[in-house]
Design an enzyme around this catalytic site. Structure first.
Site, mmCIF file in Angstrom:
data_model
loop_
_atom_site.group_PDB
_atom_site.id
_atom_site.type_symbol
_atom_site.label_atom_id
_atom_site.label_comp_id
_atom_site.label_asym_id
_atom_site.label_seq_id
_atom_site.Cartn_x
_atom_site.Cartn_y
_atom_site.Cartn_z
ATOM 1 N N CYS A 135 0.838 -1.211 0.000
ATOM 2 C CA CYS A 135 0.000 0.000 0.000
ATOM 3 C C CYS A 135 0.871 1.258 0.000
ATOM 4 C CB CYS A 135 -0.953 0.004 1.191
ATOM 5 S SG CYS A 135 -2.292 1.219 1.001
ATOM 6 N N ASP A 204 -3.132 1.439 10.111
ATOM 7 C CA ASP A 204 -4.287 2.333 10.293
ATOM 8 C C ASP A 204 -4.706 2.328 11.757
ATOM 9 O OD1 ASP A 204 -4.370 1.368 7.316
ATOM 10 O OD2 ASP A 204 -5.484 3.255 7.428
HETATM 11 P P1 RI2 Z 1 0.357 6.496 6.835
HETATM 12 C C1 RI2 Z 1 -3.504 3.744 4.518
HETATM 13 O O1 RI2 Z 1 -4.903 3.583 4.404
HETATM 14 C C2 RI2 Z 1 -2.757 2.438 4.337
HETATM 15 O O2 RI2 Z 1 -3.455 1.328 4.851
HETATM 16 C C3 RI2 Z 1 -1.506 2.754 5.089
HETATM 17 O O3 RI2 Z 1 -0.746 1.607 5.427
HETATM 18 C C4 RI2 Z 1 -2.057 3.476 6.314
HETATM 19 O O4 RI2 Z 1 -3.141 4.253 5.806
HETATM 20 C C5 RI2 Z 1 -1.103 4.315 7.080
HETATM 21 O O5 RI2 Z 1 -0.661 5.384 6.283
HETATM 22 P P2 RI2 Z 1 -5.756 4.272 3.186
HETATM 23 O O6 RI2 Z 1 -6.123 5.661 3.667
HETATM 24 O O7 RI2 Z 1 -0.279 7.211 7.979
HETATM 25 O O8 RI2 Z 1 -4.949 4.254 1.939
HETATM 26 O O9 RI2 Z 1 1.610 5.784 7.245
HETATM 27 O O10 RI2 Z 1 -7.002 3.407 3.075
HETATM 28 O O11 RI2 Z 1 0.560 7.405 5.637
#
Ligand code: RI2
Length: 333
Positions: A135, A204
Site C-alpha cells: 500500500c 491504520d
Molecule cells: P500512513 C492507509 O490507508 C494504508 O493502509 C496505510 O498503510 C495506512 O493508511 C497508514 O498510512 P488508506 O487511507 O499514515 O490508503 O503511514 O485506506 O501514511
C-alpha cells in the site's frame, strides 16, 4: 458556509477524506485537526462557550463519520476536544484559542513523529537490504528513504495494492527520492519473498493486543514473510493505537464500493455476482516482529504500554464508562 453553519472548507475536507482524495491514516488525522481549526476560525455562531462547544462537537462527529477504520482520525479529534474539555474555558475566545492551539500542536507533533520513526526504523535495516512494502504509508516511505540515504537499501518491492492502487503512489514517491523500486502485483508477494530482507508497512490502527489493522492484503504479506523467516516491521505513530480495543471494541473494517473492483457496466451485466471489497485486514501480533513508534521500538505485545503512556486521557474516559460509542457532540457539552 452551509445552512448548519459548517464552513464549506470543512465540508470539502470531510468529503476529501470520504472519497480518499485525502488518504493515509496520518494524513487524514492531520486533515481532521486542520478542519477543526478552520471550523473554529470561521465560526459565525453565538459567542458563548456552550454554543461553540456544541458546534465544534457537531463538526467533530461529521469528521469522524467519514471513514471508520483508521483510529488516528477519532484519536486526533478526541485529543483536541478532550483538551478543550480539560481547559474548561470561561470565554469563547479562550475556547477558540484552545482548539486552534491543540489542533496545531497535533499536526506539528504528528509530523515530528514521522521523522523520529523514520530515523529509528532506518537503524533496523541491514546494509544492502531488499525491502517489501504494501500500500502507501507515508511513514513507511519516509523510513525506507531514510534507510536508503544511509546506503542500506538495495531495492524495494512495492505492491500495486488493488483495488485503489495506492502502491503506485509508493513507487512514484520512492523513485522521486532516488530509491530503486520494483512494482509488483499483490499476487506476486510470495514469489519475491525469498529475496526480501525486511517487510516495512504502516498501520491504520493498532489494537491493545498488538494486532495491526492495515490495508487489505497486509495479513497475506505477513503470512508469506513468516513462512520465509523475513522480519515484519510496522511503522506507526502512537495516535494509531486504539484505546477502545482495550474494552473489547472491535476495529470496524471499512467496505467500499464494488465499482472500485469491477466497472459499473460489469456489475450491471452480472447482477447476481456479488462483489466484496474490504479495505483493511487484521494481522495478528505473532506475525509482527516490532512496531516502531516515536516513543520507541516495541514488540506488538507491548501495545498496551503505549496506550497507558499516550492515551491516558482516553483511558480515563473509558473508566468513567464513556468513549466507546462516543458522540462528540454530547462529549463537548
Ligand atoms: P500512513 C492507509 O490507508 C494504508 O493502509 C496505510 O498503510 C495506512 O493508511 C497508514 O498510512 P488508506 O487511507 O499514515 O490508503 O503511514 O485506506 O501514511
Amino acid at each position: 458556509m452551509t445552512e448548519q453553519g459548517v464552513p464549506t472548507k470543512v465540508l470539502e475536507i470531510a468529503e476529501g477524506i470520504k472519497t480518499m482524495r485525502i488518504r493515509g491514516a496520518g494524513k487524514i488525522a492531520r486533515a481532521a485537526a486542520e478542519a477543526l481549526k478552520i471550523a473554529t476560525l470561521e465560526y459565525g455562531g453565538p459567542k458563548d462557550v456552550s454554543s461553540f462547544k456544541k458546534y465544534i462537537g457537531k463538526v467533530a462527529d461529521l469528521l469522524i463519520s467519514t471513514r471508520p477504520t483508521a483510529v488516528s482520525l477519532p484519536n486526533a479529534v478526541m485529543y483536541i476536544l478532550s483538551s478543550l474539555h480539560r481547559a474548561n474555558p470561561g470565554t469563547f475566545d479562550d475556547a477558540a484559542n484552545t482548539v486552534v492551539f491543540f489542533a496545531e500542536k497535533f499536526i506539528d507533533e504528528s509530523i515530528n513523529a514521522v521523522k523520529i520513526i523514520s530515523e529509528t526504523a532506518a537503524k533496523r535495516i541491514r546494509e544492502n537490504s531488499v525491502i517489501l512494502t504494501h500500500c502507501h504509508s507515508s511513514v513507511a516511505v519516509s523510513a525506507i528513504t531514510e534507510a536508503y540515504k544511509l546506503g542500506r537499501v538495495l531495492k524495494v518491492y512495492s505492491t500495486e495494492t488493488r483495488p485503489f492502487y495506492q502502491g503506485r503512489i509508493t513507487a512514484k514517491q520512492l523513485l522521486e527520492n532516488g530509491v530503486p523500486v520494483v512494482q509488483i502485483p499483490d499476487s506476486a508477494v510470495r514469489y519475491v519473498m525469498h529475496e526480501v530482507d525486511h517487510v516495512i508497512i504502516g498501520a491504520d490502527t493498532v489494537a491493545s493486543n498488538g494486532a495491526v489493522v492495515n490495508k487489505i492484503g497486509t495479513s497475506q504479506v505477513a503470512l508469506a514473510a513468516k513462512e520465509a523467516r523475513v522480519r515484519v516491521y510496522v511503522v506507526a505513530e502512537t495516535y494509531k493505537f486504539s484505546p477502545t480495543t482495550l474494552v473489547g471494541e472491535p476495529v470496524p473494517i471499512e467496505f467500499r464500493e464494488p465499482t472500485e473492483i469491477v466497472p459499473e457496466a460489469w456489475v450491471q451485466k452480472h447482477p447476481r455476482i456479488k462483489v466484496l471489497n474490504p479495505s483493511f485486514d487484521v494481522t495478528p501480533p505473532e506475525y509482527v516482529d516490532a512496531i516502531i513508534t516515536e516513543i520507541g521500538v516495541i514488540p506488538p505485545q507491548a501495545a498496551i504500554l503505549v496506550l497507558m503512556e499516550r492515551m491516558g486521557w482516553a483511558l480515563d474516559k473509558i473508566k468513567q464508562g464513556g468513549l466507546t460509542k462516543i458522540k462528540f457532540e454530547d462529549y463537548a457539552e
